[in-house]
Design an enzyme around this catalytic site. Structure first.
Site, mmCIF file in Angstrom:
data_model
loop_
_atom_site.group_PDB
_atom_site.id
_atom_site.type_symbol
_atom_site.label_atom_id
_atom_site.label_comp_id
_atom_site.label_asym_id
_atom_site.label_seq_id
_atom_site.Cartn_x
_atom_site.Cartn_y
_atom_site.Cartn_z
ATOM 1 N N PHE A 11 0.829 -0.992 -0.066
ATOM 2 C CA PHE A 11 0.343 0.113 -0.065
ATOM 3 C C PHE A 11 1.295 1.421 -0.305
ATOM 4 C CE2 PHE A 11 -1.826 2.123 3.407
ATOM 5 C CZ PHE A 11 -3.168 3.558 2.662
ATOM 6 N N GLY A 36 1.600 -7.324 -0.453
ATOM 7 C CA GLY A 36 1.760 -6.975 -1.564
ATOM 8 C C GLY A 36 0.273 -7.140 -2.980
ATOM 9 N N THR A 95 9.955 -12.047 9.804
ATOM 10 C CA THR A 95 10.479 -10.777 8.379
ATOM 11 C C THR A 95 11.524 -10.096 8.777
ATOM 12 O OG1 THR A 95 8.602 -12.264 8.119
ATOM 13 C CG2 THR A 95 8.381 -9.817 6.760
ATOM 14 N N ALA A 117 11.013 1.590 7.773
ATOM 15 C CA ALA A 117 10.041 2.188 8.349
ATOM 16 C C ALA A 117 9.883 1.211 9.809
ATOM 17 C CB ALA A 117 9.543 1.415 7.501
ATOM 18 N N TYR A 149 4.970 -7.086 17.213
ATOM 19 C CA TYR A 149 5.476 -6.243 16.615
ATOM 20 C C TYR A 149 5.965 -5.321 17.365
ATOM 21 C CZ TYR A 149 3.936 -3.126 12.435
ATOM 22 O OH TYR A 149 4.090 -2.603 11.032
#
Ligand code: UDP
Length: 332
Positions: A11, A36, A95, A117, A149
């Site tokens: 996104f 994605g 990941t 990010a 997370y």
């Protein structure tokens, strides 16, 4: 300039690619399509200056080649969305931690600029809003999956800042707050696409918890503008910078606003967190960024009004013929 965007078919990645291509930069996208989708970049495929590689950042040889060909690497590839995180914690941690490690290592060999990010999740249960970049991170126990997370992204931040400190790798760490806009899917639990889709389909709008928790929603166009400006600002290097909008709204009020703007007759229902996520789930009650640092560095403040954002998301879903959940995304 030449950019490599990991998670480039997601996104935020696809919007950033569009922005950079429009201003004449060369853009290589690396995406394994886990969250994605080709749909997100279909309209870019004929652009001069674009190349895309459907592979994982685990493919270290390809990563090294792409890093070699780039001036700036924007690392957006990550496991994303609270639902996905609660359901697949191993994938989230692996990941997020391994991916960032690979990117930093590859970039370090060539001294390339890396924008990595991170997320507003790292502030965790801190109640002292607005959140300043130097605020304490207040995470819950390791027995509660949600915090994996935030912890994995916090580790990414430590690693990136250490590469800067120890190896002089130019890194910029951006903490993205709730980012929304066209092409974001509701599939991974994000609230706005789910509310708009439900409202348009005449289905119940599901508010989790009592709806008094609040968020600030930033239009992805603003997010991308902020990222591009930070990259163009040498003083951003070695810094952690919040990127988000400061207009705060409770989730119940958001449900009402979506209902009103879409002229929907959908009922609003309240679902306990236990049922929406997992037993013992902990939410953040307020999440508001301080964007003073972003503004001081770039002169820019995201400020697309929420009404306009909702209308843009509504127009996007209306323009799509296939069901919303087919347009997958990846973000932070
Ligand atoms: N939420 C909700 N209904 C949904 C999806 C999310 O009420 O269908 C709530 C969620 O519990 C959280 C807020 O909306 O309090 C924002 O959720 P999202 O997953 O979009 O982002 P988060 O801020 O949790 O990362």
């Amino acid at each position: 300039m030449r950019f490599l965007i990991t998670g480039g078919a997601g996104f935020i990645g696809s919007h950033l690619a569009e922005h950079l291509l429009q201003r004449g930069d060369a853009v290589a996208l690396l995406d394994n399509l886990s969250t994605g989708s080709m749909e997100n970049i279909r309209h870019l495929k004929s652009s001069e200056g674009l190349s895309y590689h459907l592979d994982s950042i685990e493919n270290r040889q390809l990563l090294a080649e792409l890093v070699d060909d780039a001036d700036v690497i924007v690392h957006l590839a990550a496991a994303v969305g609270v639902k996905l995180i609660v359901e697949s914690p191993v994938r989230t941690i692996e990941t997020n931690v391994n991916g960032t490690q690979h990117v930093l290592e590859a970039a370090s060999k060539k001294r390339k600029v890396v924008v990595t990010a991170s997320t507003s999740e790292v502030y965790g249960k801190n109640t002292n809003v607005p959140f300043h970049e130097n605020a304490d991170l207040v995470l819950g126990p390791t027995t509660k999956g949600r915090w994996s997370y935030a912890a994995s992204k916090a580790l990414d931040e430590f690693l990136a800042l250490s590469y800067w400190k120890e190896k002089k790798l130019p890194v910029i760490v951006v903490r993205l707050f709730n980012t929304v806009g066209p092409r974001q899917t509701g599939r991974y639990g994000m609230v706005l696409p789910n509310f708009v889709k439900a409202a348009l389909d005449g289905k119940p709008i599901s508010v989790y918890g009592n709806g008094r928790q609040s968020r600030c929603f930033c239009d992805v166009r603003d997010t991308v503008e902020a990222l591009a400006r930070l990259i163009d600002t040498p003083r951003s290097v070695g810094e952690v910078i919040n990127v988000g909008n400061t207009e705060e709204i409770s989730i119940e009020a958001l449900a009402r606003l979506v209902k009103e703007r879409t002229r929907s007759s959908s009922p609003i229902e309240f679902i306990p967190y236990d049922r929406a996520y997992e037993p013992g789930f902990e939410d953040m009650m307020r999440r508001v960024p301080s964007i003073e640092k972003l503004q001081a560095l770039t002169g820019f403040r995201p400020q697309t009004p929420l009404n306009e954002i909702i209308d843009r998301v509504t127009a996007y879903f209306q323009s799509k013929s296939e069901p919303a959940h087919h347009a997958a995304t990846s973000a932070v």
